[in-house]
Scaffold this motif. Structure first.
Motif, mmCIF file in Angstrom:
data_model
loop_
_atom_site.group_PDB
_atom_site.id
_atom_site.type_symbol
_atom_site.label_atom_id
_atom_site.label_comp_id
_atom_site.label_asym_id
_atom_site.label_seq_id
_atom_site.Cartn_x
_atom_site.Cartn_y
_atom_site.Cartn_z
ATOM 1 N N PRO A 93 0.856 -1.193 0.000
ATOM 2 C CA PRO A 93 0.000 0.000 0.000
ATOM 3 C C PRO A 93 0.890 1.241 0.000
ATOM 4 C CG PRO A 93 0.166 -0.880 2.220
ATOM 5 C CD PRO A 93 0.935 -1.823 1.324
ATOM 6 N N ASP A 94 0.414 2.342 -0.567
ATOM 7 C CA ASP A 94 1.222 3.552 -0.416
ATOM 8 C C ASP A 94 0.524 4.619 0.404
ATOM 9 O OD1 ASP A 94 1.002 4.692 -3.890
ATOM 10 O OD2 ASP A 94 -0.515 4.222 -2.405
ATOM 11 N N VAL A 95 -0.691 4.331 0.844
ATOM 12 C CA VAL A 95 -1.365 5.260 1.731
ATOM 13 C C VAL A 95 -2.479 4.507 2.458
ATOM 14 C CG1 VAL A 95 -3.133 6.160 0.153
ATOM 15 C CG2 VAL A 95 -2.115 7.701 1.786
ATOM 16 N N ALA A 96 -2.847 4.998 3.643
ATOM 17 C CA ALA A 96 -3.955 4.401 4.389
ATOM 18 C C ALA A 96 -4.985 5.488 4.639
ATOM 19 C CB ALA A 96 -3.455 3.852 5.721
ATOM 20 N N PHE A 97 -6.226 5.089 4.896
ATOM 21 C CA PHE A 97 -7.199 6.093 5.306
ATOM 22 C C PHE A 97 -8.204 5.509 6.276
ATOM 23 C CE2 PHE A 97 -9.063 4.276 1.461
ATOM 24 C CZ PHE A 97 -10.410 4.155 1.764
#
Ligand SMILES: [Zn+2]
Ligand SMILES: [Zn+2]
Length: 293
Positions: free
Chosen positions: A188-192
């Motif tokens: 992944p390159d970002v989480a939210f």
């Protein structure tokens, strides 16, 4: 429910969201302007993509799910060559109009396309197989990373279309909550965090979103509390950066409960590069990066 039900943003909504971010972050003005146009062009291209579905044999599917393996290897993604070619030309035009640093490379790619000096199919294949395309870069006399950016950006809508089709295979699968994409196995390159505070990860390659656990490091699975830290700035309550002292990776997180605009993950990523610099300054890296000395 392995996926969120967020509607995809239209071309117009992406441009509008880019405008809002631009106004609040003037330092990113030119960058957001260019990337906003790129993401809008990709969204438009998505609507025209025609690809056969990727079929996974039921026995293989069961085996993969039993072992927590991703559905496919990135090399199995299909590319619509016609749409990717059209988008590549469009991206070259956008670079000429909005990104002076990339304009020269865009011009050279564009003229090679016009003169029939660039056969895209093998270049797509090489990138999907994680191979360098140095020979093509040398031939076109452009920097490798810039050529990779252009070609990869042109392929992205096809890859995302495949991921949307493949996601149907995950519907009845047990939730893995792993730190790699259940579709293609990429990081992944970002989480939210969504409105309910549920944490999702976003694939760096195919843009698939999957649910993950709130605690611990998504990259190394460490649950040791002493190893897990995060930092944030009080002026940007919507962002947090998670740091792991076990594997030294970091991950940016966007809290949608604090976001007062439409959420387009790739735009948020571009407009938080200062957080990447800060994490890297502290000695952390992303899984595909070598640590800074
Ligand atoms: Zn993926
Ligand atoms: Zn870790």
């Amino acid at each position: 429910m392995p996926q969120t039900t967020r509607p995809e943003l239209t071309k117009e909504e992406i441009i509008k969201t880019a405008g809002i971010i631009q106004r609040s972050r003037p330092a990113y003005g030119a960058l957001i302007d260019f990337y906003g146009q790129v993401f809008a062009a990709q969204a438009q291209s998505r609507a025209h993509i025609i690809l056969d579905p990727i079929i996974i044999d039921p026995a293989l599917l069961a085996l993969k799910q039993e072992n927590g393996m991703p559905l496919i290897d990135p090399s199995q993604f299909l590319i619509d060559p016609a749409q990717a070619g059209i988008l590549l030309e469009k991206l070259c035009d956008l670079a000429a109009a909005h990104a002076p640093k990339l304009a020269k490379t865009g011009e050279k790619i564009s003229s090679a396309l016009r003169n029939g000096n660039l056969d895209l199919a093998p270049v797509f294949l090489a990138l999907l197989n994680n191979k360098e395309i140095q020979k093509t870069a040398t031939l076109l006399d452009v920097p490798l990373e810039e050529l990779t950016f252009f070609v990869f950006s042109a392929m992205a809508p096809s890859i995302q279309s495949c991921a949307v089709q493949l996601a149907a295979y995950l519907k009845d699968a047990p939730q893995l909550k792993k730190g790699y994409c259940p579709i293609c196995g990429s990081h992944p390159d970002v989480a939210f965090l969504d409105q309910d505070g549920t944490k999702f990860l976003l694939c760096s390659l195919c843009a698939h979103e999957w649910k993950t656990r709130r605690m611990g490091c998504v990259f190394c699975d460490s649950m040791e509390k002493e190893d897990q830290h995060y930092f944030f700035s009080s002026e940007e309550k919507e962002y947090r950066v998670y740091l792991c002292d076990n594997c030294h990776n970091y991950l940016k997180l966007i809290d949608l409960r604090e976001l007062d605009r439409s959420f387009f993950p790739k735009l948020e990523q571009i407009s938080t590069l200062h957080l990447d610099y800060k994490a890297q300054e502290k000695g952390y890296k992303t899984p595909n990066q070598t640590p800074k000395e």
